[in-house]
Design a protein around this motif. Structure first.
Motif, short mmCIF file in Angstrom:
data_model
loop_
_atom_site.label_atom_id
_atom_site.label_comp_id
_atom_site.label_asym_id
_atom_site.label_seq_id
_atom_site.Cartn_x
_atom_site.Cartn_y
_atom_site.Cartn_z
N VAL A 182 0.83 -1.21 0.00
CA VAL A 182 0.00 0.00 0.00
C VAL A 182 0.86 1.25 0.00
N LEU A 183 1.99 1.21 0.72
CA LEU A 183 2.87 2.38 0.78
C LEU A 183 3.42 2.72 -0.60
N THR A 184 3.74 1.71 -1.38
CA THR A 184 4.25 1.95 -2.74
C THR A 184 3.23 2.73 -3.57
N ILE A 185 1.97 2.35 -3.44
CA ILE A 185 0.90 3.05 -4.17
C ILE A 185 0.74 4.47 -3.63
N LEU A 186 0.79 4.61 -2.30
CA LEU A 186 0.60 5.92 -1.68
C LEU A 186 1.72 6.89 -2.07
N VAL A 187 2.95 6.39 -2.14
CA VAL A 187 4.09 7.23 -2.54
C VAL A 187 3.87 7.77 -3.96
N ALA A 188 3.44 6.90 -4.86
CA ALA A 188 3.21 7.32 -6.25
C ALA A 188 2.09 8.36 -6.33
N ARG A 189 1.03 8.15 -5.57
CA ARG A 189 -0.10 9.08 -5.61
C ARG A 189 0.30 10.43 -5.02
N ALA A 190 1.06 10.41 -3.93
CA ALA A 190 1.49 11.67 -3.31
C ALA A 190 2.40 12.45 -4.25
N ARG A 191 3.28 11.74 -4.94
CA ARG A 191 4.19 12.41 -5.88
C ARG A 191 3.39 13.03 -7.02
N ALA A 192 2.40 12.30 -7.53
CA ALA A 192 1.58 12.82 -8.63
C ALA A 192 0.77 14.04 -8.21
N ALA A 193 0.38 14.08 -6.92
CA ALA A 193 -0.42 15.20 -6.42
C ALA A 193 0.44 16.36 -5.93
N GLY A 194 1.77 16.24 -6.02
CA GLY A 194 2.65 17.29 -5.56
C GLY A 194 2.72 17.38 -4.06
N GLU A 195 2.41 16.29 -3.36
CA GLU A 195 2.44 16.27 -1.90
C GLU A 195 3.68 15.52 -1.42
N ASP A 196 4.01 15.72 -0.16
CA ASP A 196 5.11 14.99 0.45
C ASP A 196 4.54 13.81 1.23
N LEU A 197 5.39 12.88 1.58
CA LEU A 197 4.95 11.72 2.35
C LEU A 197 5.88 11.55 3.54
N CYS A 198 5.30 11.37 4.70
CA CYS A 198 6.07 11.18 5.92
C CYS A 198 5.87 9.76 6.43
N VAL A 199 6.97 9.09 6.75
CA VAL A 199 6.92 7.76 7.36
C VAL A 199 7.56 7.85 8.73
N ILE A 200 6.84 7.42 9.74
CA ILE A 200 7.32 7.43 11.12
C ILE A 200 7.65 5.99 11.51
#
Length: 387
Positions: free
Chosen positions: A242-260
């Motif tokens: 799921v994280l792989t998909i979320l990273v791609a979507r965030a990049r496409a939307a111009g957003e950053d992604l934080c992993v804790i």
């Protein structure tokens, strides 16, 4: 005890038949994906090959049965390779073409040898084709999604043994001939029957484990079976998918992604000092607390037995350091409320896609490494000491 060729071939055929029936029934019950269907085809080819060889033994001069048996035998190995390639989500057009050409060549060369060649019609092409597809299969089982499964190592071993044995068998067959003492002792039909029975059983077990593993990656690399434990935490493979998909979507939307990354590495020492029951109570409270205090739409996944990861998208206005600090404070408070013999040290680490790269597994590894360091040194990423 000495076994005649017909008895050994019958025993080998029985093992292949029973294994294939069990595997096929399992395939029907599970409504299996493409890798499982290809592996089932491999065992069907093995059954057909065994039947052809029995016919050739029972009916002398039935060289057509030998040719078909040779093709089916090679088909069994090649479909193991195809199933592994499908498991890794690879395009099968070229592998299918290679397999088809290989099977046709093996059958035609055996037919060209004709009845004069006896039981060894088309033997060299048979040996070489099996060695080739076994090598391709062994390589494929060390790559991609299937290579990340510990059980796939056994399938690699099976295919490697087959590749080496058939390669050496080819050399001995050409140099010394099928009637030589060395060939009859180490590479004859009797040895082949015993080896076939052993490898078939091993292959059935390994492919069954791979196929039924709920977290296995099958078919298209974007297709996953997601598994959540009773605490609502995604298991490691599911979280990574799921994280792989979320990273791609965030990049496409111009957003950053934080992993804790969050760790309580004291659990093993707690289990040793105060017993596994207290450590288990802490572990359950830890997982429940992370789920409770993580952002509502965040992903919560398992890193390993003592670590969890939380992933969420961020924007320019997101104060992710405050989120990390609050999460840490609440986790420590929940664990303190357990009134156990010791309060474990909670370490937290962070990774941002904009800083550490957009690869999901890399973000998880870096956040987890920071969390491990924080649990050891007390240097938390938000600038506060461990409580």
């Amino acid at each position: 005890m000495v076994f005649d060729v017909l008895s050994l071939q019958a025993a080998s055929s029985l093992v292949i038949l029973v294994s294939a029936v069990i595997y096929l029934l399992d395939t029907l019950m599970l409504r299996d994906a493409l890798p499982g269907r290809l592996w089932a085809t491999a065992f069907l080819a093995g059954v057909f090959s065994a039947v052809c060889y029995l016919v050739s033994i029972a009916v002398p001069g039935a060289f057509v049965a030998i040719a078909l048996g040779n093709g089916a035998f090679v088909g069994a190995t090649s479909f193991i390779w195809l199933g592994s390639a499908a498991f890794n989500g690879r395009r099968l057009r070229v592998p299918v073409i290679v397999t088809s050409v290989g099977l046709v060549v093996v059958v035609l060369l055996a037919l060209l040898d004709g009845p004069a060649a006896g039981d060894w019609a088309g033997a060299v092409p048979l040996f070489l084709a099996n060695a080739l597809f076994a090598v391709l299969g062994a390589i494929e089982t060390r790559r991609g999604a299937i290579g990340r499964r510990w059980s796939a190592a056994a399938l690699t071993t099976v295919l490697t043994i087959e590749a080496v044995w058939f390669s050496v068998r080819t050399v001995v067959f050409i140099v010394q001939g099928p009637e030589s003492p060395v060939f009859l002792t180490y590479f004859g039909t009797s040895v082949s029957a015993f080896l076939t029975m052993s490898l078939v059983v091993a292959a059935v077990v390994v492919t069954s484990v791979l196929r039924t593993n709920e977290s296995a990656l099958r078919g298209n690399p974007e297709t996953r079976h997601l598994v959540v434990d009773r605490s609502g935490v995604l298991l490691r493979e599911s979280f990574g998918a799921v994280l792989t998909i979320l990273v791609a979507r965030a990049r496409a939307a111009g957003e950053d992604l934080c992993v804790i990354g969050i760790r309580v590495d004291d659990l093993r020492r707690v289990a040793t000092a105060f017993g596994p029951e207290e450590a288990e109570e802490m572990a359950q409270a830890f997982r429940a607390s992370v789920r409770r205090h993580a952002p509502t739409m965040a992903l919560v996944g398992e890193t390993d037995a003592t670590g969890l990861s939380v992933a969420f998208s961020t924007s320019l206005t997101t104060d992710y350091r405050r989120l990390v600090r609050v999460l840490h404070e609440r986790l420590v408070a929940d664990l303190s409320d357990l009134a156990t013999s010791v309060v474990p040290v909670v370490g937290i680490g962070m990774a941002l896609a904009s800083v550490d790269g957009a690869d999901g597994p890399t973000l998880v590894d870096r956040a987890d490494a920071d969390a491990s360091r924080a649990a050891t040194t007390g240097d938390q990423p938000f600038g506060m000491p461990t409580e």
